[in-house]
Structures are given as C-alpha cells and as structure tokens.
Design a protein around this motif. Structure first.
Motif: not given
Length: 369
Positions: A27-30, A54-61, A337-341
C-alpha cells in the motif's frame, strides 16, 4: 517474585508474519518503497518480487502515459543536439525506446531513473513487444524482422539483464514460394502471447494470417482470418482487447469487434460484439477521425485525430477521461502504465533523459466540457 534491583531483560519483539508485511508494503507509495528496500535483504527481495510488483501496481492510483517526444540531450551545445526517441512498447512500468538519432534501442524505467542499452537487433524491423514470462520470472523482448538475403520473416528474442545477444527463433514460413508480397506486419502483445498480424498479396487477392508466439513454450501457432469478416479492411484496426487479439471497425454509431477467443484452437467469437458509441452523436465527432487503440478493464481507448485521446467506459456509455494530446498519432502506440521499481543488471543512470520523464497521468485528465 524477582529482585526489584535486578536488570530487566527485554523480550525479543514479535516479528510480523510475512503476509502481513507484504500487505502493508504493497500500500506504500513508490518513493517510500525505494526507502523500505534498504531496511533488510528480505524486504528488498520482497519489493522486487514480481507478484509483489503486480499487487503494488494494481493498488497504485498513479497512472502515466507515453508517446513520442523529442528531447535535447545537451542544451549547452549551440545549436542544441537533440535526440528523438520513439516509444516502441512497454510492460510493468518499463518503456522500450528507440533513439532515432543514433538508431539504438534501450529499456528505460522512468520511476527509478535508470536505463539499459540494448544490443543492436537485425535491421528491417516490423515490430517489437516487451512481456513478462511467469514460468521463467524474466522479461523478454520479441522482434519481428525481414531477413536481408531471403526476405523471409524472422523472429529473435532478448532477455534483458540476462543475455547480451539476441536469440533466433524459427518463424513459420507461410510464404515459402515467395510469390506473396508482405504488405503490412503488426505485432500485438496480449496475455503472454505475441500475435503477428500479416497482410500478404499475390497480386490478385489479399491474404491475412496470424502467427501467434506462446512466450512460455516459445512455439508458434498459425491462424487464418475468416473470409468475409469485414467488408472494408482499410477501416479495420487490430488491437488488444482485454488480453486477447481483436479486430474492430466503426460502423455508423457502433464499434463492431471480432475477438480471437482461443488462438491455439483457432476459435473466434461466435459473432461480432457491437458497442454503442454515444459520444459520436453527442459531440459530433467525424467518424473517420476516431480510431480505437485498445480495450482494458471495461474501458475502450480512442484517438481523436490531431486533438485528444478519449477513454470510453462501456458500462456507463460515457467518456470517463480526456487526454489532450495533439501530437499523438497511432504509430506511437499509446502506453498507459503504473510506475514500478523493476530494474535489470547493467542499468545505468538516465542522465540525459530527464526531460523524457512523463508527467503524472491524473494531471493531464480533463473532464469533457
């Protein structure tokens, strides 16, 4: 009862179960995650695990988009030296780019500000696709090109961060006698499969074939497009439709879609899906200026030529978002897309790419007036 003067021994703190840590971190921001990975090795491994990503990107707004731009690589030069970058493909926050000035390719993660220079692929390229392969836990880049000597279509793949050379895959020779001319080649990536849509001509008729590559098994399947599927193929678009290959055309106020439901069995949808496009009549958009790009999560993305990108929600039959983008064109293949690490071995700081980093997607959204 113990002695009052004895020194109290601290009990070891209870460690949270891994699944709870997983939930909290997801749930934390990137930006916070980039700091949390420094806490311990276990957290670092968790944060870079693909299931967690994948879980983090799905929850990111936070949502971003990409299409072609030109950026000055050194503003101190007079005149400034500019590099023109073209978007090629994207996956999980990664952007595959072509440096048009240097004819080089790179894999870039704008969120972590790192870039990986790629080895040169073959020339005469028709398309690239970047995907994640769950069975190997690795990403793969697929390239379709024409052989310089024979002219036959060929395929090569690259595993970024793990291989430094492209690897050849034997592409089905559907034009063995070379009597057909390749008029058009497009590559659509969907759900662990890359579909190569071929338009061939023998001088008398147009033949359309679909060559699908299963990324896990690395095997090809050939399908033929049903005859009489559409009356005028000049107005038909091939696109990704919720993880599957589809062909779509706008007729009057409807979007008619034919979906390849099972490419391994060659099974198509029983009939065309008809979707009412209420905005065409409401806003008087010229039908010839509207182009479908892709469908995902109940939304269809359209390009209104030379003006904007529209996000149309099927259930509500309303335009949910508008993205002002006069410079966009279908060749850009809009990447949402949603950002990732995600990073790869060999990545370097993206020192000369600061101006390429896209703004936040939600800042570019305007309500349709």
């Amino acid at each position: 009862m113990g002695n009052r003067g004895s020194k109290k021994i601290d009990e070891p703190q209870q460690i949270l179960p891994p699944e709870i840590i997983f939930e909290i971190l997801s749930w934390l921001p990137l930006r916070s995650l980039s700091q949390m990975q420094l806490v311990c090795k276990a957290w670092q491994e968790l944060i870079y695990d693909h299931h967690f990503i994948g879980k983090h990107m799905n929850r990111s707004n936070v949502v971003c988009y990409w299409h072609n731009v030109t950026v000055s690589s050194d503003y101190r030069q007079s005149p400034p030296k500019s590099d023109s970058f073209s978007y090629v493909h994207g996956c999980d926050g990664l952007v595959l780019l072509k440096n048009n000035s240097k004819h080089k390719y790179c894999l870039w993660n704008p969120a972590v500000r790192r870039v990986l220079e790629l080895p040169d692929p073959h020339g005469h390229n028709h398309g690239f696709a970047l995907s994640f392969v769950p069975s190997t836990g690795r990403y793969i880049i697929v390239a379709i090109y024409s052989d310089e000597e024979s002219g036959a279509l060929s395929c090569e793949v690259l595993t970024p961060g793990h291989s430094k050379m492209w690897r050849h895959l034997t592409f089905p020779d559907i034009n063995a006698n070379r009597q057909r001319k390749t008029e058009k080649v497009s590559l659509i990536s969907s759900g662990g499969v890359d579909h190569c849509v071929l338009v061939l001509s023998d001088g008398k008729e147009i033949i359309r074939e679909i060559v699908s590559l299963d990324l896990e098994a690395e095997c090809f399947t050939v399908n033929h497009l049903p005859k009489g599927l559409f009356d005028d193929w000049e107005t038909v678009w091939d696109l990704e439709w919720n993880g599957k290959l589809a062909f779509a055309v706008i007729i009057e106020q409807n979007l008619e879609v034919m979906i390849l439901e099972d490419y391994k069995k060659g099974r198509w949808s029983l009939k065309k899906k008809a979707i009412r496009l209420t905005f065409l009549e409401k806003y008087k958009y010229p039908q010839e200026n509207i182009f479908p790009l892709f469908a995902k999560n109940g939304d269809i993305w359209f390009w209104l030529k030379n003006e904007k990108i529209l996000v149309y929600t099927i259930e509500t039959v309303q335009i949910a978002h508008v993205i002002r983008s006069e410079a966009f064109s279908p060749e850009n293949k809009l990447y949402v897309y949603k950002p990732s690490l995600i990073t790869f071995e060999g990545m370097q700081p993206d020192t000369n790419m600061a101006k390429l980093r896209p703004p936040k997607f939600d800042r570019l959204f305007d309500r349709l007036s």
